[in-house]
Design a protein around this motif. Structure first.
Motif, PDB file in Angstrom:
ATOM      1  N   ILE A 249      60.054  34.794  14.697  1.00 12.22           N
ATOM      2  CA  ILE A 249      61.305  34.300  14.119  1.00 12.22           C
ATOM      3  C   ILE A 249      61.304  33.153  13.328  1.00 12.22           C
ATOM      4  O   ILE A 249      60.923  32.159  13.704  1.00 12.22           O
ATOM      5  CB  ILE A 249      62.413  34.091  15.404  1.00 12.22           C
ATOM      6  CG1 ILE A 249      62.114  35.514  16.382  1.00 12.22           C
ATOM      7  CG2 ILE A 249      63.726  33.964  14.955  1.00 12.22           C
ATOM      8  CD1 ILE A 249      62.776  36.823  15.682  1.00 12.22           C
ATOM      9  N   GLY A 250      61.828  33.163  12.277  1.00  9.71           N
ATOM     10  CA  GLY A 250      61.806  32.018  11.040  1.00  9.71           C
ATOM     11  C   GLY A 250      62.362  31.131  11.667  1.00  9.71           C
ATOM     12  O   GLY A 250      62.081  29.975  11.617  1.00  9.71           O
ATOM     13  N   ALA A 251      63.791  31.285  12.157  1.00 10.93           N
ATOM     14  CA  ALA A 251      64.485  30.209  12.687  1.00 10.93           C
ATOM     15  C   ALA A 251      64.099  29.440  13.905  1.00 10.93           C
ATOM     16  O   ALA A 251      63.982  28.162  13.875  1.00 10.93           O
ATOM     17  CB  ALA A 251      65.975  30.674  13.015  1.00 10.93           C
ATOM     18  N   GLU A 252      63.084  29.955  14.632  1.00 10.26           N
ATOM     19  CA  GLU A 252      62.566  29.220  15.644  1.00 10.26           C
ATOM     20  C   GLU A 252      61.263  28.292  14.942  1.00 10.26           C
ATOM     21  O   GLU A 252      61.332  27.255  15.499  1.00 10.26           O
ATOM     22  CB  GLU A 252      61.980  30.155  16.699  1.00 10.26           C
ATOM     23  CG  GLU A 252      63.267  31.079  17.428  1.00 10.26           C
ATOM     24  CD  GLU A 252      62.523  32.217  18.556  1.00 10.26           C
ATOM     25  OE1 GLU A 252      63.229  32.998  19.024  1.00 10.26           O
ATOM     26  OE2 GLU A 252      61.396  32.344  18.545  1.00 10.26           O
ATOM     27  N   LEU A 253      60.600  29.013  14.207  1.00 11.71           N
ATOM     28  CA  LEU A 253      59.530  28.164  13.570  1.00 11.71           C
ATOM     29  C   LEU A 253      60.370  26.892  12.687  1.00 11.71           C
ATOM     30  O   LEU A 253      59.548  25.844  12.954  1.00 11.71           O
ATOM     31  CB  LEU A 253      58.823  29.160  12.650  1.00 11.71           C
ATOM     32  CG  LEU A 253      58.198  30.288  13.363  1.00 11.71           C
ATOM     33  CD1 LEU A 253      57.723  31.322  12.226  1.00 11.71           C
ATOM     34  CD2 LEU A 253      57.032  29.711  14.028  1.00 11.71           C
TER      35      LEU A 253
ATOM     36  N   THR B  92      59.512  32.490   4.694  1.00 12.96           N
ATOM     37  CA  THR B  92      59.196  31.407   3.618  1.00 12.96           C
ATOM     38  C   THR B  92      58.842  30.086   4.302  1.00 12.96           C
ATOM     39  O   THR B  92      59.660  29.662   5.022  1.00 12.96           O
ATOM     40  CB  THR B  92      60.041  31.315   2.260  1.00 12.96           C
ATOM     41  OG1 THR B  92      61.449  31.039   2.816  1.00 12.96           O
ATOM     42  CG2 THR B  92      60.251  32.518   1.804  1.00 12.96           C
ATOM     43  N   GLY B  93      57.668  29.239   3.548  1.00 11.59           N
ATOM     44  CA  GLY B  93      57.630  28.009   4.080  1.00 11.59           C
ATOM     45  C   GLY B  93      56.941  27.835   5.347  1.00 11.59           C
ATOM     46  O   GLY B  93      56.564  26.543   5.743  1.00 11.59           O
ATOM     47  N   VAL B  94      55.985  28.934   5.790  1.00 11.07           N
ATOM     48  CA  VAL B  94      55.325  28.621   6.968  1.00 11.07           C
ATOM     49  C   VAL B  94      54.250  29.814   6.717  1.00 11.07           C
ATOM     50  O   VAL B  94      54.256  30.767   5.914  1.00 11.07           O
ATOM     51  CB  VAL B  94      56.035  29.417   8.183  1.00 11.07           C
ATOM     52  CG1 VAL B  94      57.138  28.312   8.568  1.00 11.07           C
ATOM     53  CG2 VAL B  94      56.260  30.792   8.456  1.00 11.07           C
TER      54      VAL B  94
ATOM     55  N   VAL C 207      53.257  25.429  13.075  1.00 13.29           N
ATOM     56  CA  VAL C 207      53.783  26.592  13.428  1.00 13.29           C
ATOM     57  C   VAL C 207      53.084  27.657  12.512  1.00 13.29           C
ATOM     58  O   VAL C 207      52.358  27.546  11.757  1.00 13.29           O
ATOM     59  CB  VAL C 207      55.324  26.730  13.140  1.00 13.29           C
ATOM     60  CG1 VAL C 207      56.065  25.709  13.918  1.00 13.29           C
ATOM     61  CG2 VAL C 207      55.500  26.566  11.693  1.00 13.29           C
ATOM     62  N   CYS C 208      53.132  28.820  13.156  1.00 17.07           N
ATOM     63  CA  CYS C 208      52.528  30.236  12.446  1.00 17.07           C
ATOM     64  C   CYS C 208      53.311  31.275  12.734  1.00 17.07           C
ATOM     65  O   CYS C 208      53.633  31.541  13.986  1.00 17.07           O
ATOM     66  CB  CYS C 208      51.349  30.431  12.800  1.00 17.07           C
ATOM     67  SG  CYS C 208      50.367  31.721  11.760  1.00 17.07           S
ATOM     68  N   GLN C 209      53.760  31.937  11.984  1.00 13.66           N
ATOM     69  CA  GLN C 209      54.657  33.297  12.071  1.00 13.66           C
ATOM     70  C   GLN C 209      53.753  34.410  12.432  1.00 13.66           C
ATOM     71  O   GLN C 209      52.701  34.780  11.374  1.00 13.66           O
ATOM     72  CB  GLN C 209      55.607  33.558  11.035  1.00 13.66           C
ATOM     73  CG  GLN C 209      56.531  34.696  11.247  1.00 13.66           C
ATOM     74  CD  GLN C 209      57.234  35.126  10.118  1.00 13.66           C
ATOM     75  OE1 GLN C 209      57.075  35.156   8.738  1.00 13.66           O
ATOM     76  NE2 GLN C 209      58.443  35.534  10.245  1.00 13.66           N
ATOM     77  N   LEU C 210      53.931  35.194  13.464  1.00 12.45           N
ATOM     78  CA  LEU C 210      53.239  36.490  13.536  1.00 12.45           C
ATOM     79  C   LEU C 210      53.954  37.646  12.735  1.00 12.45           C
ATOM     80  O   LEU C 210      55.177  37.913  13.050  1.00 12.45           O
ATOM     81  CB  LEU C 210      52.964  36.707  15.046  1.00 12.45           C
ATOM     82  CG  LEU C 210      51.811  36.361  15.631  1.00 12.45           C
ATOM     83  CD1 LEU C 210      50.576  37.192  15.148  1.00 12.45           C
ATOM     84  CD2 LEU C 210      51.682  34.800  15.653  1.00 12.45           C
ATOM     85  N   VAL C 211      53.479  38.284  11.804  1.00 13.56           N
ATOM     86  CA  VAL C 211      53.893  39.087  10.994  1.00 13.56           C
ATOM     87  C   VAL C 211      53.203  40.612  11.445  1.00 13.56           C
ATOM     88  O   VAL C 211      52.275  41.098  10.865  1.00 13.56           O
ATOM     89  CB  VAL C 211      53.877  38.973   9.443  1.00 13.56           C
ATOM     90  CG1 VAL C 211      54.625  40.000   8.656  1.00 13.56           C
ATOM     91  CG2 VAL C 211      54.440  37.402   9.408  1.00 13.56           C
TER      92      VAL C 211
END
Length: 226
Positions: free
Chosen positions: A179-183, A207-209, A193-197
């Motif tokens: 979740i982008g807002a959490e990151l 964007t931005g992570v 941080v890192c987003q699992l996609v």
């Protein structure tokens, strides 16, 4: 230097479909009988909380409305947790984590990294998910479990509290979520941080992570123990 990896659950270590298509329907089916149990103190307390927030309304209908809207209401989380405990303990439910997750978590732990969970699901529910998996009980791998009692997951102050509770500087913690807002909130607090996609969950890249396809990818991107 990363000392602790803080993990979200749904969409990060567990397919969203397991919660949506298995756990939620199981709880919905068990809820009508459970909510009429006047001998369980947790159920009695949950009914009382519902009466305060929704005076004069049928507690079952309130819970069903909350479920339909995916509300993170504390009484509902309590009642769902009770039904899930029964399901996991009698073998009806078994968490099917992403296949890359158990080996990565074990490698990280054995390599000296601390692990913790931060999810909107209650701490007892988190422990059920990691305690009853297709790969066995993984709860011993984790140092800590955090839920919404710490604060909202889109609130930077929550991540500051978690860092303090773990006795670490925010920059020593890596937060993984879909979740982008959490990151964004975690970054505001100073965490890495890192987003699992994950394609299975149709995650929209934020964007931005940094992005990772799975935990093996996280291992490579952050040079974690393999």
């Amino acid at each position: 230097m990363i000392c602790l990896v803080l993990l979200d659950i749904e969409g990060t270590t567990l397919p969203i479909s397991f919660v949506r298509d298995v756990m939620f329907p199981y709880a919905a089916k068990a809820l009508p009988a459970l909510i009429e149990d006047h001998t369980n103190p947790q159920v009695v307390a949950a009914r009382a909380d519902i009466a305060i927030s929704n005076p004069g309304e049928d507690p079952l209908k309130v819970c069903q409305d909350w479920m339909a809207k995916d509300e993170k209401a504390a009484p509902l989380k309590t009642l769902q947790g009770i039904t899930w405990r029964q399901g996991f303990e009698d073998g009806t439910l078994c968490a099917d984590l992403y296949k890359d997750v158990p080996p990565a978590l074990k490698a990280w732990s054995e390599g000296g990294l601390r692990l913790a969970v931060y999810s909107s699901g209650s701490i007892p529910s988190q422990k059920l998910l990691y305690g009853y998996t297709e790969q066995g009980d993984l709860t011993s791998l984790f140092d800590g479990f955090f839920d919404l009692s710490t604060g909202g997951k889109k609130d930077a102050a929550s991540y500051t509290k978690i860092a303090e509770a773990c006795g670490l500087k925010p920059e020593d913690i890596l937060f993984l979520s879909d979740i982008g807002a959490e990151l964004d909130a975690a970054m505001e607090a100073g965490l890495q941080v890192c987003q699992l996609v994950r394609p299975q969950d149709h995650t929209v890249p934020h964007t931005g992570v940094l992005h990772a396809a799975d935990l093996n990818d996280v291992t490579q991107k952050f040079s974690l123990p393999a």
